[in-house]
Design an enzyme around this catalytic site. Structure first.
Site, PDB file in Angstrom:
ATOM      1  N   ASP A 163       9.753   4.913  11.495  1.00 54.49           N
ATOM      2  CA  ASP A 163       9.656   3.762  12.472  1.00 54.49           C
ATOM      3  C   ASP A 163      11.123   4.042  13.223  1.00 54.49           C
ATOM      4  OD1 ASP A 163       7.185   2.007  11.494  1.00 54.49           O
ATOM      5  OD2 ASP A 163       8.180   2.836   9.782  1.00 54.49           O
ATOM      6  N   HIS A 217       7.241   5.525   0.961  1.00 52.37           N
ATOM      7  CA  HIS A 217       8.028   4.352   0.906  1.00 52.37           C
ATOM      8  C   HIS A 217       8.884   4.660  -0.756  1.00 52.37           C
ATOM      9  CE1 HIS A 217       4.566   2.430   2.569  1.00 52.37           C
ATOM     10  NE2 HIS A 217       5.547   1.770   2.978  1.00 52.37           N
ATOM     11  N   TYR A 231       0.819  -1.206   0.059  1.00 45.88           N
ATOM     12  CA  TYR A 231       0.050   0.034  -0.026  1.00 45.88           C
ATOM     13  C   TYR A 231       0.866   1.313   0.030  1.00 45.88           C
ATOM     14  CZ  TYR A 231      -4.693   1.666   0.022  1.00 45.88           C
ATOM     15  OH  TYR A 231      -5.716   2.253  -0.661  1.00 45.88           O
ATOM     16  N   LEU A 232       1.908   1.467  -1.128  1.00 43.44           N
ATOM     17  CA  LEU A 232       2.915   2.367  -1.078  1.00 43.44           C
ATOM     18  C   LEU A 232       2.730   3.758  -1.322  1.00 43.44           C
ATOM     19  CD1 LEU A 232       5.310   0.085  -3.255  1.00 43.44           C
ATOM     20  CD2 LEU A 232       4.870  -0.025  -0.970  1.00 43.44           C
ATOM     21  N   SER A 263       0.677   4.096   5.681  1.00 41.91           N
ATOM     22  CA  SER A 263      -0.768   3.139   5.058  1.00 41.91           C
ATOM     23  C   SER A 263      -1.672   3.161   5.707  1.00 41.91           C
ATOM     24  CB  SER A 263       0.004   1.581   4.908  1.00 41.91           C
ATOM     25  OG  SER A 263       1.208   1.875   4.070  1.00 41.91           O
TER      26      SER A 263
HETATM   27  P1  AMP Z   1       5.884  -0.147   6.033  1.00 42.70           P
HETATM   28  O1  AMP Z   1       5.267  -0.539   4.714  1.00 42.70           O
HETATM   29  O2  AMP Z   1       5.012   0.636   6.821  1.00 42.70           O
HETATM   30  O3  AMP Z   1       6.305  -1.467   6.900  1.00 42.70           O
HETATM   31  O4  AMP Z   1       6.977   0.647   5.834  1.00 42.70           O
HETATM   32  C1  AMP Z   1       7.913   0.086   5.024  1.00 42.70           C
HETATM   33  C2  AMP Z   1       9.212   1.204   5.052  1.00 42.70           C
HETATM   34  O5  AMP Z   1       9.196   2.402   4.890  1.00 42.70           O
HETATM   35  C3  AMP Z   1       9.844   1.165   6.520  1.00 42.70           C
HETATM   36  O6  AMP Z   1      11.238   1.305   6.439  1.00 42.70           O
HETATM   37  C4  AMP Z   1       9.143   2.460   7.043  1.00 42.70           C
HETATM   38  O7  AMP Z   1       9.803   3.182   8.130  1.00 42.70           O
HETATM   39  C5  AMP Z   1       9.156   3.417   5.541  1.00 42.70           C
HETATM   40  N1  AMP Z   1       8.329   4.332   5.574  1.00 42.70           N
HETATM   41  C6  AMP Z   1       6.916   4.309   6.193  1.00 42.70           C
HETATM   42  N2  AMP Z   1       6.363   5.643   6.172  1.00 42.70           N
HETATM   43  C7  AMP Z   1       7.256   6.468   5.723  1.00 42.70           C
HETATM   44  C8  AMP Z   1       7.261   7.889   5.945  1.00 42.70           C
HETATM   45  N3  AMP Z   1       6.302   8.743   5.916  1.00 42.70           N
HETATM   46  N4  AMP Z   1       8.553   8.435   5.515  1.00 42.70           N
HETATM   47  C9  AMP Z   1       9.542   7.643   5.497  1.00 42.70           C
HETATM   48  N5  AMP Z   1       9.652   6.476   5.503  1.00 42.70           N
HETATM   49  C10 AMP Z   1       8.413   5.680   5.733  1.00 42.70           C
END
Ligand code: AMP
Length: 282
Positions: A149, A37, A32-33, A185
Site C-alpha cells: 500500500d 502481515h 485475515y492475516l 486478504s
Molecule cells: P491490511 O490488513 O490489508 O490493511 O494490511 C495491513 C498492513 O499489512 C498494511 O501496512 C499493508 O501494507 C500490509 N500488507 C498487506 N499485504 C502485504 C503484502 N503482500 N506485503 C507486505 N505488506 C503487506
C-alpha cells in the site's frame, strides 16, 4: 498473548510495559492475516513488545465497497499472531472506536489526491483518522506498514511528520505468492479463473521494469505499454495505472527521481493493487 477489545485495557498494558522500559512495535491490520502481515510482525520483533490491531475500519470504506463482505477470522489470526510472538491483539468493535457523535477527522491534501484517492474519495480520510486514533491508543515506538500500500505508506509518513506523532514509521517490502501475485486478504474473493487472471498485475510490472531496463524514461510510454499488456487479459479492467513522484504522489512526465508506478486493477469484481518504485536502479 492477550486479545483486548477495550481501549482503556490496551492503554493499561502499554503503560505497564513502558514502565518496565520496554519498547513497543505496532502492526495495524484489517485481519485475515497472511504472510504479508506476518513479515511486518516479524520485523516488529526488533521491539520488546509487539501489538497487532485487527480492525475493519468502516470509515475507510465507501458506500459501494466491500465492508460487509471483507473476510474475517479471529481464530486463525490469533494463531498466526501467537506463533509469531505477538504480545497483544487489539480487536475493537466499531462502537469502541467511534462514539455515536464522533465528528473529528484527520484529513490530508496533495498526497491523497491521486491514485487510490481518486477512485476511493473517502478512503484516506478514514485511514488517517483511524491510524491517528490507534497511534494515540497504543503509543508505539515503531509502526510497520507494507510497501504493497505504497500511497498509504507515503501518507502515513507525511502525517507523522506534519502532525509530530512520536513514532518511527518502518516500510516493509511486498510479499508475493510464488507466481508473483501480491498477497492480499482480498485474493480470497478470486475464483480459480480470476486467480490466474490476477497474475496480469505482477506480470505487467515485470514488463514495465524491462522497458525501463532498456533505457526508457518517458512516463507515458511506460504506462501505455503496461496498459496494453493488461488489456490482453479479458477479465482485467484498469482502475488506474500511473507514475507519480514517490514522496508527493504527483504525476511525473519523466522517471527521474524516486518514482512510484502504481496500479489498481479490477479482476472481475475484485479490485487489486500492486506497484513498484523506480529509483534509476533497475
Ligand atoms: P491490511 O490488513 O490489508 O490493511 O494490511 C495491513 C498492513 O499489512 C498494511 O501496512 C499493508 O501494507 C500490509 N500488507 C498487506 N499485504 C502485504 C503484502 N503482500 N506485503 C507486505 N505488506 C503487506
Amino acid at each position: 498473548m492477550k486479545i483486548v477489545k477495550k481501549i482503556e485495557e490496551v492503554k493499561s498494558y502499554i503503560k505497564a510495559w513502558k514502565t518496565e522500559g520496554d519498547t513497543v512495535g505496532f502492526v495495524l491490520t484489517m485481519g485475515y492475516l497472511h504472510e504479508g502481515h506476518q513479515s511486518l510482525i516479524n520485523r516488529a520483533a526488533e521491539n520488546d513488545r509487539i501489538v497487532v490491531s485487527i480492525f475493519v475500519n468502516p470509515m475507510q470504506f465507501g458506500p459501494k465497497e466491500d465492508l460487509a463482505s471483507y473476510p474475517r477470522d479471529l481464530d486463525r489470526d490469533s494463531k498466526l499472531c501467537e506463533e509469531n510472538g505477538v504480545d497483544l491483539i487489539f480487536y475493537p468493535e466499531p462502537e469502541e472506536m467511534y462514539a455515536p457523535d464522533f465528528c473529528s477527522y484527520v484529513d490530508m491534501s496533495v498526497l491523497t489526491e491521486e491514485l487510490c484517492g481518486q477512485s476511493r474519495p473517502v478512503h484516506f480520510r478514514g485511514v488517517c483518522t483511524v491510524v491517528s486514533k490507534l497511534f494515540n491508543i497504543v503509543t508505539p515506538d515503531r509502526a510497520y506498514f507494507g510497501e504493497k500500500d505504497a500511497q498509504q505508506l507515503a501518507i502515513i509518513r507525511r502525517m507523522v511528520r506534519d502532525l509530530n506523532f512520536n513514532v518511527e514509521i518502518i516500510g516493509c517490502p511486498i510479499i508475493r505468492e510464488k507466481d508473483g501475485l501480491a498477497k492480499s486478504s482480498r485474493n480470497t474473493y478470486l475464483s480459480k479463473e480470476e486467480r490466474k487472471a490476477a497474475l496480469v498485475l505482477s506480470r505487467s510490472i515485470e514488463h514495465g521494469k524491462k522497458i525501463l531496463q532498456q533505457g526508457e524514461r518517458n512516463a507515458a510510454v511506460l504506462i501505455d505499454a503496461m496498459k496494453d499488456y493488461i488489456a490482453t487479459e479479458p477479465l482485467a479492467r484498469i482502475d488506474y495505472l500511473k507514475a507519480v513522484d514517490a514522496f508527493s504522489m504527483q504525476p511525473v512526465d519523466e522517471l527521474k527521481g524516486a518514482t512510484l508506478v502504481a496500479m489498481a486493477v479490477f479482476i472481475g469484481k475484485t479490485r487489486l493493487i500492486d506497484n513498484f518504485v523506480f529509483e534509476n536502479n533497475i
